[in-house]
Design an enzyme around this catalytic site. Structure first.
Site, PDB file in Angstrom:
ATOM      1  N   PRO A 148       0.787  -1.223   0.107  1.00 47.27           N
ATOM      2  CA  PRO A 148       0.187  -0.096  -0.130  1.00 47.27           C
ATOM      3  C   PRO A 148       0.964   1.021   0.082  1.00 47.27           C
ATOM      4  CG  PRO A 148       0.090  -0.815   2.179  1.00 47.27           C
ATOM      5  CD  PRO A 148       1.047  -1.870   1.301  1.00 47.27           C
TER       6      PRO A 148
ATOM      7  N   ARG B 151      -2.349  16.269  -8.244  1.00 50.19           N
ATOM      8  CA  ARG B 151      -3.608  15.316  -8.300  1.00 50.19           C
ATOM      9  C   ARG B 151      -4.760  15.656  -9.172  1.00 50.19           C
ATOM     10  NH1 ARG B 151      -5.802  12.672  -5.053  1.00 50.19           N
ATOM     11  NH2 ARG B 151      -5.892  10.804  -6.112  1.00 50.19           N
TER      12      ARG B 151
ATOM     13  N   TYR C 138      -5.440  13.966 -12.365  1.00 43.52           N
ATOM     14  CA  TYR C 138      -6.327  12.831 -12.320  1.00 43.52           C
ATOM     15  C   TYR C 138      -7.588  13.171 -12.190  1.00 43.52           C
ATOM     16  CZ  TYR C 138      -2.038  10.207 -10.808  1.00 43.52           C
ATOM     17  OH  TYR C 138      -0.784   9.790 -10.968  1.00 43.52           O
TER      18      TYR C 138
ATOM     19  N   CYS D  78       0.413  29.849 -14.270  1.00 45.73           N
ATOM     20  CA  CYS D  78      -0.052  30.503 -15.327  1.00 45.73           C
ATOM     21  C   CYS D  78      -0.496  29.511 -16.614  1.00 45.73           C
ATOM     22  CB  CYS D  78       0.931  31.587 -16.241  1.00 45.73           C
ATOM     23  SG  CYS D  78       1.046  33.103 -15.267  1.00 45.73           S
TER      24      CYS D  78
ATOM     25  N   TYR E  19       1.067  10.881  -3.273  1.00 47.67           N
ATOM     26  CA  TYR E  19       1.326  11.605  -4.477  1.00 47.67           C
ATOM     27  C   TYR E  19       1.118  13.073  -4.431  1.00 47.67           C
ATOM     28  CZ  TYR E  19       0.790   6.634  -5.092  1.00 47.67           C
ATOM     29  OH  TYR E  19       1.172   5.252  -5.091  1.00 47.67           O
TER      30      TYR E  19
END
Ligand SMILES: *Cc1c(COP(=O)(O)O)cnc(C)c1O
Length: 422
Positions: free
Chosen positions: A275, A313, A317, A346, A375
């Site tokens: 994990p 993230r 994603y 920007c 992450y």
């Protein structure tokens, strides 16, 4: 401090009595904040997942590779995965012994494999051609092989890492070729592994995938371990009381499968999980200051200093992070409103939260961007030549320590070579 929206951190007692506005002032923003107690709890959740005696939790360091963080994980008795020589290097610095490191590589050069062999870590290869390369450079050596049993899972197409459409692992139909290569180079197969994908919130796909993996394992007598992979999800919508993974139910299902496999295999070999996110995500948030609030045509934008160079993230994603609001002044927010929270990069894609219902936010407020420990920093960059943030840790006694300094402008020059004449 004025608590404008603090439900999740209150429930977890995340700040352990510290004031987030004061932390933001002391350490500057953006800053990653970790809570040691929550990190240790997550390690223990998974260490105690099953009763099977030879069960090992390998923390997947790509989710968070901070040195202090790794030291805590090590002190909880976990082992680690590595995805690169850099991760092996950091893990050794954090005190992991070579045999506690499992290097799971993917399309790497012979030099990189050699680095891992010299480091003395366990190595898994994930294609026939990489197995051949391994055999050529280290005949007679121990090796593990990553299979793709054809079951995938995950929260986004980009994180499904098994099944019929991904680059990872060896298809079970090539088992005869794997055996032939092992024989050709006198390699000893010590383990097989898989990783079906990231962030499952129910266990069915995982349990199905381990059954498929165990069928493969049975064709290889004499293994030391089978590694079932990671992907254990966390609830990113805690402010709406999203339920966590039911570890009791999942643990029981896995435990049953482990004992059954050991019986069929004829030996209680080591069985591992890997994990990353489950261990690291929930013990961290980012504190970020709001520097502007504005209306642009129909939309209201809240502009803060957490761009996608700090947290990738959402842009990578489309992922959701809960947002809390802390305020230094005692002005209250009377109503909620729909806003889009953006960073300072920007690019119009630099969005942390789109059309989110939040209490009215004012310039100078401190935002808490939740569940940022997996992450998060590991994907941070210097895009726009922005400096990567500091990381701080709230110890179990409430004391706050700096575990990574904020970069300074001179860091941007490191490794650059200016021309002598132009
Ligand atoms: C990324 C990765 C993991 C960890 O995934 P999580 O979703 O963070 O649990 C485990 N194993 C391998 C091989 C990986 O690439």
């Amino acid at each position: 401090m004025n608590k404008i929206a603090t439900k999740v951190t209150d429930q977890m007692d995340f700040f352990e009595g510290n004031d987030p506005v004061a932390l933001a002032k002391q350490y500057g923003t953006p800053v990653y904040v970790y809570n040691e107690r929550i990190l240790r709890e997550r390690c223990r959740d998974l260490k105690n997942l099953v009763t099977y005696p030879k069960f090992v939790v390998d923390y997947s360091a790509k989710a968070n590779c901070n040195l202090a963080f790794l030291q805590i994980v090590k002190s909880e008795g976990l082992e680690v995965d590595a995805m690169s020589p850099g991760e092996i290097f950091m893990e050794r610095k954090a005190g992991f012994a070579p045999e506690e490191i499992f290097y799971i590589c993917n399309n790497v050069s012979a030099e990189e494999m050699q680095y891992a062999i010299d480091a003395g870590v366990h190595i898994s290869v994930d294609s026939l051609s990489q197995l051949e390369q391994f055999g050529q450079i280290a005949p007679g050596h121990e090796v593990a092989v990553r299979f793709n049993p054809g079951v995938g899972a995950g929260h986004h197409e980009k994180v499904v890492t098994a099944g019929k459409k991904t680059k990872f692992g060896i298809e079970p139909k090539y088992i005869p070729e794997v055996k032939a290569l092992l024989e050709k180079y006198d390699l000893k197969l010590i383990g097989i592994n898989q990783h079906i994908g990231s962030l499952f919130m129910t266990g069915e796909a995982f349990v199905a995938s381990i059954a498929a993996l165990f069928e493969i394992a049975k064709q290889f007598p004499g293994l030391k371990f089978v590694d079932m992979g990671g992907g254990f999800g966390i609830p990113y919508k805690k402010e709406f009381d999203e339920a966590p993974l039911d570890l009791k139910e999942l643990g029981e299902a896995i435990d049953k499968a482990l004992y059954k496999f050991a019986e069929e295999y004829g030996e209680q070999i080591t069985l591992r999980i890997e994990p990353g996110r489950y261990i690291s995500a929930e013990c961290s948030l980012i504190l970020s200051e709001v520097h502007s609030v504005k209306h642009n045509h129909e939309k209201k934008f809240v502009g803060c200093d957490c761009g996608f160079n700090v947290l990738q993230r959402p842009i990578m994603y489309d992922s959701y992070h809960g947002i809390e609001v802390y305020r230094g002044s005692d002005v209250k927010s009377e109503q909620t409103e729909t806003v889009t929270v953006v960073g300072n990069i920007c690019e119009s894609g630099d969005i942390l939260a789109k059309d989110r219902e939040l209490p009215e936010i004012r310039k100078g407020d401190i935002l808490g961007i939740l569940d940022a420990g997996a992450y998060g920093f590991t994907m941070a960059s210097n895009y726009n030549n922005r400096l990567r943030p500091a990381e701080i840790l709230i110890r179990e006694n409430g004391e706050v320590v700096l575990i990574r300094e904020r970069e300074v402008l001179e860091d941007l020059l490191r490794h650059q070579i200016a021309l002598k004449n132009v």
